[in-house]
Write a protein that holds these residues in place. Structure first.
Motif, PDB file in Angstrom:
ATOM      1  N   ALA A 552      52.620  10.915  31.353  1.00  0.00           N
ATOM      2  CA  ALA A 552      51.233  11.155  30.952  1.00  0.00           C
ATOM      3  C   ALA A 552      50.405  11.366  32.212  1.00  0.00           C
ATOM      4  N   THR A 553      49.289  12.062  32.030  1.00  0.00           N
ATOM      5  CA  THR A 553      48.298  12.192  33.102  1.00  0.00           C
ATOM      6  C   THR A 553      47.055  11.413  32.701  1.00  0.00           C
ATOM      7  N   ASN A 570      33.430   5.338  40.733  1.00  0.00           N
ATOM      8  CA  ASN A 570      34.624   4.716  41.309  1.00  0.00           C
ATOM      9  C   ASN A 570      35.793   5.176  40.429  1.00  0.00           C
ATOM     10  N   TYR A 571      36.728   5.947  40.990  1.00  0.00           N
ATOM     11  CA  TYR A 571      37.692   6.613  40.115  1.00  0.00           C
ATOM     12  C   TYR A 571      39.059   6.767  40.792  1.00  0.00           C
ATOM     13  N   SER A 572      40.052   7.086  39.951  1.00  0.00           N
ATOM     14  CA  SER A 572      41.408   7.367  40.414  1.00  0.00           C
ATOM     15  C   SER A 572      42.012   8.425  39.488  1.00  0.00           C
ATOM     16  N   VAL A 573      42.834   9.301  40.045  1.00  0.00           N
ATOM     17  CA  VAL A 573      43.421  10.415  39.293  1.00  0.00           C
ATOM     18  C   VAL A 573      44.942  10.319  39.361  1.00  0.00           C
ATOM     19  N   ALA A 574      45.598  10.363  38.201  1.00  0.00           N
ATOM     20  CA  ALA A 574      47.063  10.308  38.134  1.00  0.00           C
ATOM     21  C   ALA A 574      47.582  11.604  37.529  1.00  0.00           C
ATOM     22  N   GLY A 575      47.838  12.608  38.382  1.00  0.00           N
ATOM     23  CA  GLY A 575      48.438  13.858  37.938  1.00  0.00           C
ATOM     24  C   GLY A 575      47.600  14.694  37.010  1.00  0.00           C
ATOM     25  N   LEU A 599      51.699   9.504  35.505  1.00  0.00           N
ATOM     26  CA  LEU A 599      52.263   8.245  35.054  1.00  0.00           C
ATOM     27  C   LEU A 599      53.640   8.473  34.435  1.00  0.00           C
ATOM     28  N   GLY A 600      54.547   7.541  34.667  1.00  0.00           N
ATOM     29  CA  GLY A 600      55.856   7.596  34.037  1.00  0.00           C
ATOM     30  C   GLY A 600      56.962   8.121  34.905  1.00  0.00           C
ATOM     31  N   ILE A 601      56.666   8.522  36.170  1.00  0.00           N
ATOM     32  CA  ILE A 601      57.732   9.011  37.038  1.00  0.00           C
ATOM     33  C   ILE A 601      57.900   8.153  38.297  1.00  0.00           C
ATOM     34  N   THR A 602      56.924   7.294  38.561  1.00  0.00           N
ATOM     35  CA  THR A 602      57.039   6.401  39.724  1.00  0.00           C
ATOM     36  C   THR A 602      57.292   4.976  39.240  1.00  0.00           C
TER      37      THR A 602
END
Length: 690
Positions: A552-553, A570-575, A599-602
């Motif tokens: 998932a992203t 205040n943020y973070s981006v996962a793919g 998410l889901g590959i690390t």
């Protein structure tokens, strides 16, 4: 008569051919000067001058050019030429042009003086050819007479007829009169066309006129002919011209009843078309629409298809709700109402067809449907306006229950829908059963998944000083539900959290996984109120155990209020595609600094976060890839397009901003789209920004 001593290279004199019973001639050089002819040749072709080019020696030969061309070919490459029954049209010995025939050969020879030449040997076969032609003419005349009269007195559906060279009937046909009921006075000339079906008449007349004008060796045409009882059947007409002295003197033809064969071929064709129309279609409405366009105009002038409530929730008794989902009308007729729902009681023929599970078929005078049909109000009015003469209601049974109802109508002079037509429609629906069953199951799955998805996509909470708007648009493609989601909720101190994400897949499992991830993310964010990157790290670790083999992203962001009353992100981006920040003065920038893998590959790897000031009047947009991706296009082009449109809408109210982006950017898209936008106030005291 002969050149002075012309010998072959072998030393033999040409005079040795003088007594030969076949014609012999020798030419020499590239201009083919005739240097020798024997008596048999002169008897056949006349005295020809020697030592002159062949073109001059045979000036009266109609086929001179082809004759010279054959001599040239022999001289050019030494190839021997053999001709059977070659024509020679000549004038000699005081006669007019004569057409004669010869078998002859040409071959290269070497003369004694070293020059090359052509040896020509010929045998006249004119008498044999004339005799053969005479025999063939007698045979053809005999065959013509046999064909003409063999079935003249035969009764039944095989009809023989004779026309003049102009294509007009010149003799009575007992078979035609028996089948059609036309008298000789009605049949003669062009009167036979009156027995042809009105819809086939113009095409048949045009085809017959073309055959007469071009003198086709065989005319074949299929059309409907009115029988003595007023009904119509398909006949195959075939005709050939009869020649005398190279001119057409008459035409002889037959008509054979092929109704059963035609019906079988039409059945195969329509079943094939129905299968092809539904083969690659998964949406139920599109599938039914494709079937309606196969039925019209082949079987009916109009067709409407209704869906019914699904079993087992359907009420046992009337009334029933019919939802019109597809239809087709033959060109030239008024349009039918579409896309409506109607509730009908037990007095309606539609309800009777569904409850009893059998076909309802009615015929009536033109434009006068019986009141007891009780169709949808718009349909009843259409039957009157269009001059309808019959209707047929065919239930569609899928997986054991009536899932739909096909309604058909014929108008004007078209024959009423018969049992054969109804049977063919039922066969078409039976052939499409598996496709319809799959489409209905797919539609049910869509509804469940979409309901689940929408139940999780609640309206954003109200936050003093901020404006937050969310939008969701399911895919217009076959798979109309996927794993896109957005969320917005408040922490204990009132800080708003915005998140958006996309789970791989476009089906019910993707929607279920989306719900699980969204719920876990809420719990993790509220539990410790850690930085967004740490929350995503813990979510990634939880997915390893709870959502195995699922990716998932996600973008996770908090809109935090500083001590000065301003806002920051205040943020973070996962793919996931980067957030877009648009300032009120018309500048747009993607926030792509804290990128991390999806998410889901690390496995429990650190993730990056960042903060960004949100100046007064700024608009923050979180979105899924359906808003920017196009098949075959670089993602950068889509991002630039989004930024340009967002900048042009910076001054619009936030709800207009979101709606316009959807309207402008999703016309060609085929993916789900989720988006959530936040706008800060223009001044610190503004609590309700646009």
């Amino acid at each position: 008569m002969k050149d002075a001593r012309i010998d072959l290279c072998s030393g033999l004199a040409l005079e040795l051919f003088d007594p030969a019973p076949v014609g012999v001639a020798v030419s020499r050089g590239p201009d083919h000067r005739l240097v020798y002819t024997n008596a048999a040749f002169r008897a056949a072709f006349g005295d020809r001058p020697l030592n002159v080019p062949a073109r001059d020696a045979f000036a009266d030969l109609a086929e001179r050019d082809s004759y010279i061309a054959m001599l040239d070919r022999v001289m050019l490459n030494g190839q021997q030429v053999n001709v059977t029954e070659g024509r020679a049209t000549m004038s000699f010995a005081g006669t007019g042009p004569q057409e004669r025939f010869f078998n002859f050969s040409m071959s290269e020879i070497d003369l004694a003086d070293g020059e090359r030449g052509v040896l020509q040997v010929s045998v006249e076969v004119t008498e044999q050819i004339v005799a053969s032609r005479w025999i063939d003419a007698l045979s053809e005349e005999r065959r013509r007479l046999l064909r003409r009269y063999r079935n003249l007195g035969r009764v039944g559906t095989q009809m023989l007829w004779v026309t003049g060279a102009d294509g007009r009937v010149i003799e009575p046909s007992p078979g035609w009169q028996k089948v059609t009921g036309q008298s000789w006075e009605e049949f003669r000339g062009d009167g036979w066309l009156d027995a042809v079906h009105p819809d086939d008449r113009a095409e048949t007349a045009e085809s017959w006129a073309k055959a007469i004008g071009e003198v086709l060796p065989l005319w074949e045409h299929v059309h409907r002919i009115r029988l003595a009882d007023g009904s119509y059947r398909h006949f195959s007409a075939r005709a050939v011209p009869v020649h005398e002295d190279d001119r057409v003197v008459e035409w002889v033809g037959t008509c054979a009843d092929i109704e059963q064969q035609w019906q079988q071929e039409r059945c195969r064709e329509l079943l094939g078309r129905a299968s092809a129309a539904t083969a690659d279609v998964t949406r139920l409405e599109e599938m039914l629409s494709a079937l309606a366009h196969v039925i019209v105009p082949e079987l009916a002038d109009a067709c409407g298809i209704y869906l019914l409530p699904e079993s087992p929730d359907r009420p046992v008794g009337p009334p029933l709700v019919f939802r019109h989902v597809a239809g087709s009308v033959r060109p030239g007729l008024p349009g039918l109402p579409t896309g409506y729902e109607v509730t009908l009681g037990p007095e309606s023929a539609l309800v009777r067809a569904v409850r009893r599970r059998h076909v309802v078929r009615r015929e009536f005078p033109r434009g006068a449907p019986p009141p007891d049909l009780r169709l949808a109000p718009g349909t009843s009015k259409w039957l009157i306006t269009a001059g309808a003469t019959s209707v047929a209601l065919v239930p569609v049974i899928v997986d054991g229950f009536v899932a739909a109802l096909v309604t058909t109508a014929t108008c004007g002079d078209r024959p009423a829908i018969g049992e054969a037509d109804v049977t063919l429609i039922s066969q078409m629906l039976d052939h499409a059963h598996d496709a319809l069953s799959g489409a209905m199951e797919f539609q049910r799955t869509q509804r469940v998944a979409l309901a689940l998805q929408r139940s999780l996509l609640a309206e954003p909470p109200s936050v003093p000083g901020l404006r937050i708007v969310a939008r969701y648009r399911p895919s217009p493609a076959a798979a109309a539900v996927g794993g896109d989601w957005y969320d917005c909720f408040l922490l204990h101190d009132g800080t708003p959290v915005l998140t958006i994400g996309d789970v791989a897949g476009h089906d019910l499992p993707a929607a279920v996984t989306m719900g699980q991830i969204r719920t876990m993310l809420r719990g993790l964010a509220v539990d410790r109120e850690e930085p967004p990157e740490e929350i995503l790290r813990r979510l990634d670790k939880a997915m390893e155990l709870l959502c195995e083999d699922q990716t998932a992203t996600c973008v996770l962001a908090r809109a935090e209020r500083t001590e000065t009353g301003r806002w920051r992100l205040n943020y973070s981006v996962a793919g996931h595609p980067p957030p877009l920040l648009v300032t009120p003065d018309g500048h747009g920038r993607f926030l792509d600094e804290p990128r991390s893998p999806l998410l889901g590959i690390t496995k429990d790897l650190p993730r990056r976060g960042a903060t960004e000031p949100l100046h007064p009047g700024s608009t923050l947009l979180l979105y899924t890839d359906g808003l920017v991706e196009r098949r075959g296009e670089d993602l950068g082009i889509g991002l630039d397009r989004l930024r340009d449109h967002a900048v042009s809408l910076a001054g619009e109210p936030l709800n207009v901003f979101c709606d316009e982006l959807l309207a402008r950017l999703v016309a060609d898209g085929d993916d789900d789209i989720a988006m959530i936008a936040l706008r800060t106030p223009l001044t610190a005291g503004e609590l309700h920004p646009v």
